[in-house]
Design a protein around this motif. Structure first.
Motif, PDB file in Angstrom:
ATOM      1  N   PHE A   1       0.916  -8.843  10.241  1.00  0.00           N
ATOM      2  CA  PHE A   1       0.096  -9.044   9.056  1.00  0.00           C
ATOM      3  C   PHE A   1      -1.362  -8.814   9.414  1.00  0.00           C
TER       4      PHE A   1
ATOM      5  N   GLN B   1      -2.144  -4.848   4.358  1.00  0.00           N
ATOM      6  CA  GLN B   1      -2.906  -4.867   3.109  1.00  0.00           C
ATOM      7  C   GLN B   1      -3.059  -3.460   2.549  1.00  0.00           C
TER       8      GLN B   1
ATOM      9  N   ARG C   1       2.521  -8.329  -3.066  1.00  0.00           N
ATOM     10  CA  ARG C   1       1.185  -8.914  -2.937  1.00  0.00           C
ATOM     11  C   ARG C   1       1.280 -10.411  -2.652  1.00  0.00           C
ATOM     12  N   ARG C   2       2.196 -11.104  -3.333  1.00  0.00           N
ATOM     13  CA  ARG C   2       2.353 -12.552  -3.104  1.00  0.00           C
ATOM     14  C   ARG C   2       2.917 -12.830  -1.717  1.00  0.00           C
TER      15      ARG C   2
ATOM     16  N   GLU D   1      -4.737  -5.663   8.633  1.00  0.00           N
ATOM     17  CA  GLU D   1      -5.288  -4.809   7.589  1.00  0.00           C
ATOM     18  C   GLU D   1      -4.323  -3.704   7.177  1.00  0.00           C
TER      19      GLU D   1
ATOM     20  N   ARG E   1      -1.862  -1.931  -1.171  1.00  0.00           N
ATOM     21  CA  ARG E   1      -2.766  -1.166  -2.037  1.00  0.00           C
ATOM     22  C   ARG E   1      -2.192   0.215  -2.345  1.00  0.00           C
TER      23      ARG E   1
ATOM     24  N   SER F   1       5.234  -8.817  -6.305  1.00  0.00           N
ATOM     25  CA  SER F   1       5.833  -9.759  -5.365  1.00  0.00           C
ATOM     26  C   SER F   1       5.427  -9.439  -3.928  1.00  0.00           C
TER      27      SER F   1
ATOM     28  N   LEU G   1       2.455 -11.010   0.881  1.00  0.00           N
ATOM     29  CA  LEU G   1       1.346 -10.778   1.800  1.00  0.00           C
ATOM     30  C   LEU G   1       0.449 -12.009   1.878  1.00  0.00           C
ATOM     31  N   GLU G   2       0.146 -12.567   0.718  1.00  0.00           N
ATOM     32  CA  GLU G   2      -0.740 -13.734   0.673  1.00  0.00           C
ATOM     33  C   GLU G   2      -0.118 -14.947   1.348  1.00  0.00           C
ATOM     34  N   SER G   3       1.210 -15.083   1.238  1.00  0.00           N
ATOM     35  CA  SER G   3       1.895 -16.226   1.867  1.00  0.00           C
ATOM     36  C   SER G   3       2.348 -15.901   3.290  1.00  0.00           C
ATOM     37  N   ARG G   4       2.098 -14.680   3.732  1.00  0.00           N
ATOM     38  CA  ARG G   4       2.438 -14.230   5.082  1.00  0.00           C
ATOM     39  C   ARG G   4       3.935 -14.358   5.369  1.00  0.00           C
TER      40      ARG G   4
END
Length: 246
Positions: free
Chosen positions: A199, A204, A147-148, A201, A208, A145, A150-153
């Motif tokens: 948001f 991210q 990761r998601r 690097e 990781r 979640s 992060l992708e949706s900011r």
């Protein structure tokens, strides 16, 4: 602190809420019923958990979620307060999440990173061997979640999930001494995890690092999980402007 709780709580029609969402609604109802105003201190986590019939970990997550939305302010060693004049610390981002510039970090925050560096790697090592399959799956879901988010900011959700993961780690060590020792400092834990809220690097990298920790935990690799958590805390501290000394 006596307070009213006259309402029977239940789910909303047609919408299944998470335990955290349900706890948030229960706390909000208590605030309305007792007419608590800005700056007022809420009952302790233990009192809320007992009164609302909710576990203390869920209460903690609910309070953190409410703080991320700007509804509450968690002040370590002092309590949880409704947002209002004189309760906020640091500056607020456009999303309502508190942001504290690394240049303004006090000795308290630096000491918390040092504490985390000493304690959390040991916890991660224990989780790899002590966690139940259900606990490992819960943590895996949270990291996915993240990761998601992060992708949706979604910075508010990301911060909540980050705190949830580390809270789950404490529980999944299944060692009551760690749980009892760290619980009083969870508010400061959350604060130390949300200092660098942009948001870029670095976020991210954070995801990781969590994914690497989870990989070792799923495989039951205690030494590797410990090393990965050690690296993660060092990186989080560095991103917040704190250099840890080994």
């Amino acid at each position: 602190m006596p307070f009213k709780n006259r309402e029977e709580y239940g789910g909303t029609s047609g919408h299944r809420q998470s335990r955290t969402e349900t706890a948030v609604h229960k706390i909000e109802s208590l605030i309305l019923q007792n007419e608590w105003g800005d700056g007022e201190r809420l009952p302790s986590q233990r009192a809320l958990a007992e009164e609302l019939g909710v576990s203390r970990p869920t209460i903690r997550e609910a309070l953190v979620s409410m703080e991320a939305r700007g509804r509450l302010v968690i002040q370590p060693a002092k309590g949880v307060f409704l947002s209002g004049p004189g309760t906020a610390s640091g500056k607020e981002s456009a999303t309502g999440v508190k942001v504290q510039a690394s240049a303004n970090l006090s000795g308290r925050e630096s000491q918390m990173y040092q504490f985390r560096y000493a304690i959390e790697p040991a916890i991660a090592g224990l989780v790899a061997v002590n966690a139940t399959a259900a606990q490992v799956e819960d943590m895996r879901v949270v990291v996915a979640s993240m990761r998601r988010a992060l992708e949706s900011r979604d910075i508010v959700e990301f911060s909540r999930l980050d705190f949830t993961f580390h809270s789950q780690m404490i529980e999944a060590a299944n060692n009551r001494f760690f749980t009892e020792a760290i619980t009083p400092f969870l508010g400061l834990f959350f604060e130390s995890q949300t200092l660098p809220l942009t948001f870029d690097e670095s976020v991210q990298e954070t995801v990781r690092e969590h994914e690497e920790i989870m990989e070792h935990i799923r495989e039951g690799r205690s030494a590797e999980a410990r090393k990965s958590m050690e690296w993660h805390v060092r990186c989080v501290a560095r991103r917040a402007g704190v250099n840890l000394i080994e």
